[in-house]
Design an enzyme around this catalytic site. Structure first.
Site, PDB file in Angstrom:
ATOM      1  N   HIS A   1       0.837  -1.201   0.000  1.00  0.00           N
ATOM      2  CA  HIS A   1       0.000   0.000   0.000  1.00  0.00           C
ATOM      3  C   HIS A   1       0.873   1.252   0.000  1.00  0.00           C
ATOM      4  CE1 HIS A   1      -3.448  -2.600   1.715  1.00  0.00           C
ATOM      5  NE2 HIS A   1      -3.561  -2.454   0.406  1.00  0.00           N
TER       6      HIS A   1
ATOM      7  N   GLU B   1       1.748   3.690   3.098  1.00  0.00           N
ATOM      8  CA  GLU B   1       2.228   3.053   4.331  1.00  0.00           C
ATOM      9  C   GLU B   1       3.759   3.053   4.337  1.00  0.00           C
ATOM     10  OE1 GLU B   1      -0.064  -0.599   4.454  1.00  0.00           O
ATOM     11  OE2 GLU B   1      -1.935   0.533   4.252  1.00  0.00           O
TER      12      GLU B   1
ATOM     13  N   HIS C   1       2.610  -3.688   6.710  1.00  0.00           N
ATOM     14  CA  HIS C   1       1.620  -2.649   6.402  1.00  0.00           C
ATOM     15  C   HIS C   1       1.609  -1.684   7.581  1.00  0.00           C
ATOM     16  CE1 HIS C   1      -0.798  -4.508   3.017  1.00  0.00           C
ATOM     17  NE2 HIS C   1      -0.038  -5.535   3.378  1.00  0.00           N
TER      18      HIS C   1
ATOM     19  N   GLU D   1       0.769  -5.025  10.940  1.00  0.00           N
ATOM     20  CA  GLU D   1       0.296  -3.639  10.915  1.00  0.00           C
ATOM     21  C   GLU D   1       1.176  -2.891  11.904  1.00  0.00           C
ATOM     22  OE1 GLU D   1      -1.821  -2.392   8.895  1.00  0.00           O
ATOM     23  OE2 GLU D   1      -3.152  -3.995   8.249  1.00  0.00           O
TER      24      GLU D   1
HETATM   25  O1  0X9 Z   1      -6.809  -4.219   4.471  1.00  0.00           O
HETATM   26  C1  0X9 Z   1      -5.626  -4.575   4.286  1.00  0.00           C
HETATM   27  O2  0X9 Z   1      -5.187  -4.913   3.197  1.00  0.00           O
HETATM   28  C2  0X9 Z   1      -4.678  -4.595   5.490  1.00  0.00           C
HETATM   29  N1  0X9 Z   1      -4.865  -3.435   6.304  1.00  0.00           N
HETATM   30  S1  0X9 Z   1      -4.381  -1.969   5.768  1.00  0.00           S
HETATM   31  O3  0X9 Z   1      -4.866  -0.968   6.690  1.00  0.00           O
HETATM   32  N2  0X9 Z   1      -2.815  -1.909   5.786  1.00  0.00           N
HETATM   33  O4  0X9 Z   1      -4.876  -1.794   4.448  1.00  0.00           O
HETATM   34  C3  0X9 Z   1      -4.972  -5.798   6.348  1.00  0.00           C
HETATM   35  C4  0X9 Z   1      -4.849  -7.076   5.648  1.00  0.00           C
HETATM   36  C5  0X9 Z   1      -5.173  -8.167   6.578  1.00  0.00           C
HETATM   37  N3  0X9 Z   1      -5.839  -9.168   5.893  1.00  0.00           N
HETATM   38  C6  0X9 Z   1      -7.150  -9.452   6.026  1.00  0.00           C
HETATM   39  N4  0X9 Z   1      -7.864  -9.022   7.021  1.00  0.00           N
HETATM   40  N5  0X9 Z   1      -7.611 -10.207   5.083  1.00  0.00           N
HETATM   41 ZN    ZN Z   2      -1.789  -1.872   4.027  1.00  0.00          ZN
END
Ligand code: 0X9
Ligand code: ZN
Length: 445
Positions: free
Chosen positions: A202, A205, A328, A398
């Protein structure tokens, strides 16, 4: 990076000098000096996050009749023809060239049906080329600085390190990978158990670039430490700090953050695919959007994007890979599959491995370990895919800040968080390496 400088123009020499003046000095700092210098930058009086003009360049090119254009050209003959039409070619990729053209030459381009991909006044291009992180966050590495640092690590450790690209992005940037392995270089296969550390799926980030990049700095500086030496000789370690360099560069391209998440694919009427929704793990079901303008757009198909395809092909070509972290921000969490469905992974032994390793890394960082989908279900994520496809114990981190109501969490926590994040995460990454030789042993803990 394919960047051929075919003629020395005012601008080209200016831009190269700008890179040259910074890179060697910064690249030779030790891990501690580097972290200290990054924190020192943060302690400087904060500069307001406003768009900073680049007056000298703007002034020099004011009313300049030239344009910076990118034109489709795949052969040397086509490139020669473009020179004859008045283009000074500055950059060459396999499918296109970029360079400087006088506005009076442009009509000839139209009549000769040249395919112009983009064009802007030279003054505008020059200003955007000199934009970077807002000055209070200058300690963060942009794409060029990341490359310089990786290159310096390779040069200083050429017996055990190789730097290569796993593929090109939408905008033709290379996705750089630093490999540490005492017996195999470049893309040569290895049967040693492998670990992968990835940043910046991303764009916004940016801390997720610093953590794996500075882990590489730390590892190589400590290469004579007994445990690190063992990792270098027994494992196959890959560090890929910027999976989405197009997005990361776009996020800082005006000197003000753009809060950009996706890659830079051109959709009809909008831009970008969420790379962490584009993997083939129950693609575009829960937690992903079909709308091209959405931040969580899953793309037109699984693996529609060159960046996720590059990761897919990298992983599939290396059956020796055992563990992975995809960094992330933010939330201070360590997540393990599934992320795409609420159920646990079916293999109870593997689940124990995931939980125990996540817990071990959580102790070292103060982060919270949990199943990914306990945060929310999101399909198409890289770690679900890596485990389902290749059996890799893949964790999503994260990073800082913790966030939450009143927690002041954002994607832009400032350079002051780099030092602690890096130090804590060096320990967590070492913990992962300790478990890479035989991850399933962790089930017994
Ligand atoms: O949403 C995402 O891709 C990740 N969080 S972010 O805020 N960095 O965008 C989390 C990915 C974790 N994976 C799942 N929950 N599937
Ligand atoms: Zn992310």
């Amino acid at each position: 990076m394919i960047r051929l400088l075919l003629s020395l123009t005012f601008f080209a020499s200016l831009s190269l000098n700008a890179f040259a003046s910074e890179a060697p000095e910064k690249s030779s700092l030790s891990f501690n000096q580097l972290l200290r210098s990054m924190s020192a930058a943060y302690e400087a009086p904060p500069v307001p996050n406003v768009e900073e003009p680049v007056p000298a360049i703007e002034k020099a090119l004011e009313n300049d009749p030239r344009f910076w254009i990118t034109v489709a050209a795949a052969t040397k003959e086509e490139r020669t023809r473009l020179l004859e039409l008045g283009l000074s070619i500055e950059e060459v990729t396999p499918t296109a060239v970029s360079g400087i053209i006088h506005r009076d030459s442009l009509p000839a381009f139209e009549t000769k049906s040249v395919n112009v991909i983009s064009r802007m006044p030279l003054s505008q291009f020059a200003v955007s080329a000199f934009k970077d992180f807002p000055s209070q966050d200058a300690a963060y590495h942009n794409y060029r600085e990341m490359y310089d640092r990786l290159k310096a690590l390779e040069t200083a450790n050429s017996d055990i390190v190789s730097l290569f690209s796993i593929g090109k992005t939408v905008e033709n940037r290379e996705i750089w990978t630093l490999r540490i392995n005492s017996s195999a270089k470049g893309t040569k296969p290895s049967s040693k158990p492998g670990a992968v550390f990835q940043g910046a799926h991303h764009a916004r980030e940016h801390l997720s670039v610093e953590v794996p990049l500075l882990f590489a700095v730390w590892l190589l500086e400590n290469r004579n430490n007994a445990e690190v030496k063992k990792f270098i000789t027994t494992l196959d370690i890959y560090i890929q700090p910027m999976i989405n360099p197009d997005g990361a560069e776009y996020d800082i391209s005006t000197g003000k953050y753009k809060w950009w998440r996706k890659n830079m694919s051109v959709n009809s009427g909008s831009q970008g695919v969420d790379l962490n929704r584009n993997y083939d793990s129950w693609w575009c079901q829960a937690g992903a959007s079909n709308s091209p303008w959405a931040d969580t757009y899953c793309g037109p198909a699984a693996f529609s994007e060159p960046e996720s395809r590059a990761v897919r092909d990298f992983v599939k070509a290396r059956p020796n890979l055992k563990t992975m972290i995809s960094y992330h921000t933010y939330g201070e969490l360590i997540l393990y599959p599934w992320g795409g469905k609420y159920e646990d992974i079916p293999d109870q032994n593997d689940l124990k491995v995931f939980k125990n390793i996540a817990q071990g890394m959580a102790r070292l960082t103060g982060y919270t370990a949990q199943k990914s989908s306990d945060l929310y279900a999101a399909t198409g994520d890289s770690c679900d895919w890596a485990y389902a496809e290749a059996g890799i114990f893949a964790f999503t981190f994260e990073l800082t800040p913790k966030g939450g109501w009143g927690g002041g969490g954002t994607f832009y926590p400032g350079a002051g968080v780099i030092e602690k994040s890096v130090r804590d995460n060096v320990q967590a990454a070492l913990y992962l390496l300790r478990n890479t030789g035989d991850p399933r042993k962790a089930a017994a803990e």
